[in-house]
Scaffold this active site. Structure first.
Site, PDB file in Angstrom:
ATOM      1  N   GLU A 163     -15.753 -12.697  -8.070  1.00 26.49           N
ATOM      2  CA  GLU A 163     -15.594 -11.396  -7.385  1.00 26.49           C
ATOM      3  C   GLU A 163     -16.212 -11.224  -6.557  1.00 26.49           C
ATOM      4  OE1 GLU A 163     -17.766 -10.044 -11.763  1.00 26.49           O
ATOM      5  OE2 GLU A 163     -19.370 -11.236 -10.510  1.00 26.49           O
ATOM      6  N   SER A 207     -15.608  -3.696 -10.343  1.00 29.66           N
ATOM      7  CA  SER A 207     -15.479  -2.185 -10.456  1.00 29.66           C
ATOM      8  C   SER A 207     -14.368  -2.511 -11.431  1.00 29.66           C
ATOM      9  CB  SER A 207     -15.356  -1.929  -9.285  1.00 29.66           C
ATOM     10  OG  SER A 207     -16.698  -1.617  -8.931  1.00 29.66           O
ATOM     11  N   GLY A 228     -19.274  -5.481 -15.671  1.00 27.32           N
ATOM     12  CA  GLY A 228     -20.542  -5.043 -15.429  1.00 27.32           C
ATOM     13  C   GLY A 228     -20.902  -3.693 -16.077  1.00 27.32           C
TER      14      GLY A 228
HETATM   15  P1  PGA Z   1     -19.236  -3.990 -12.060  1.00 26.93           P
HETATM   16  O1  PGA Z   1     -19.804  -5.924 -12.030  1.00 26.93           O
HETATM   17  O2  PGA Z   1     -17.983  -3.994 -13.388  1.00 26.93           O
HETATM   18  O3  PGA Z   1     -20.308  -3.565 -11.563  1.00 26.93           O
HETATM   19  O4  PGA Z   1     -18.797  -4.121 -10.425  1.00 26.93           O
HETATM   20  C1  PGA Z   1     -18.795  -7.027 -12.352  1.00 26.93           C
HETATM   21  C2  PGA Z   1     -20.150  -7.459 -12.076  1.00 26.93           C
HETATM   22  O5  PGA Z   1     -21.406  -8.530 -11.285  1.00 26.93           O
HETATM   23  O6  PGA Z   1     -20.131  -8.948 -13.137  1.00 26.93           O
END
Ligand code: PGA
Length: 247
Positions: A163, A207, A228
């Site tokens: 990530e 994202s 997320g």
């Molecule tokens: P996001 O978060 O998909 O909102 O970017 C990903 C995560 O922190 O696991």
């Protein structure tokens, strides 16, 4: 067991009424071609596990303490998560590393505690934007993996989530080539560190949404996603699950 996995991280979102989203997701995906998990806040783990009992969607925690029990006000042990119905737990998320100063050594200890309690652990790692700009991404990733991976890690109890911190919650994602480069390096590092098959699942996170899921899932060595924001709504998360099932 399907190898591919998509896990939703609700972070500090979700009240009891939001379990309806989890139910809707499970109703739409009775026999998904991939493993599916939702990681709600700790307050909802038991209720979500009850709501999803008998469905194909698993429940996970977002963090656990490294100790099995003790005087740690406000913390939750891996055994408590398992007792509440969790099958997995995220450790070392960048928000934990930043907000709570968690180190690789702590993340490793948490992962070990999770595995001892019978949970599958999702270990998160990723570079900052400054580290990427400085060309340090692969070195940072390799160091985090070396520091965070428990000694007893194997394909059945360990998942790695790449990530990039600058991609979390920002709507920005690395290029597919950049994802492939990091996942390829992670695969090689795992092969060097483990005796036997290194087919630990490698998730991409940051994202991921319905619009970009399919192209990300087509990248070599991407075995799924940690999601997320887009995991909060059953329609969006379901579309991502479907994209992984079709990949
Ligand atoms: P996001 O978060 O998909 O909102 O970017 C990903 C995560 O922190 O696991």
């Amino acid at each position: 067991m399907p190898r591919k996995l998509v896990a939703g991280n609700w972070k500090m979102h979700g009240l009891a009424a939001d379990l309806a989203e989890a139910r809707a997701l499970a109703a739409a995906h009775r026999a998904p071609d991939c493993e599916v998990a939702l990681c709600p806040p700790a307050t909802l783990v038991a209720a979500m596990a009850a709501a999803l009992a008998g469905t194909a969607v698993m429940v996970g925690g977002q963090d656990c303490h490294e100790a099995a029990q003790g005087a740690h006000t406000g913390d939750i042990s891996a055994a408590m998560l398992a007792d509440a119905g969790a099958r997995m737990v995220i450790v070392g998320h960048s928000e934990r590393r930043t907000d709570h100063g968690e180190t690789d050594a702590q993340v490793q200890a948490k992962a070990q505690a999770a595995q001892a309690a019978g949970l599958t652990v999702i270990i998160c790692l990723g570079e900052t934007e400054a580290q990427r700009d400085a060309g340090e991404t692969l070195a940072v990733i390799a160091a985090q993996l070396a520091g965070s991976l428990p000694t007893a890690a194997g394909p059945d109890n360990t998942v790695i989530a790449y990530e990039p911190i600058w991609a979390i919650g920002t709507g920005r994602t690395p290029t597919l080539e950049q994802i492939a480069e990091v996942h390829g390096r992670l695969r090689a590092e795992l092969a060097a560190r483990m005796n036997g098959p290194a087919d630990v699942r490698l998730l991409y996170g940051g994202s991921v949404k319905p619009a970009n899921a399919a192209e990300i899932f087509a990248v070599p060595d991407v075995d799924g996603a940690l999601v997320g924001g887009a995991s909060l709504k059953a329609a969006d998360f379901g579309a991502i699950v479907q994209a992984l099932g079709a990949a």
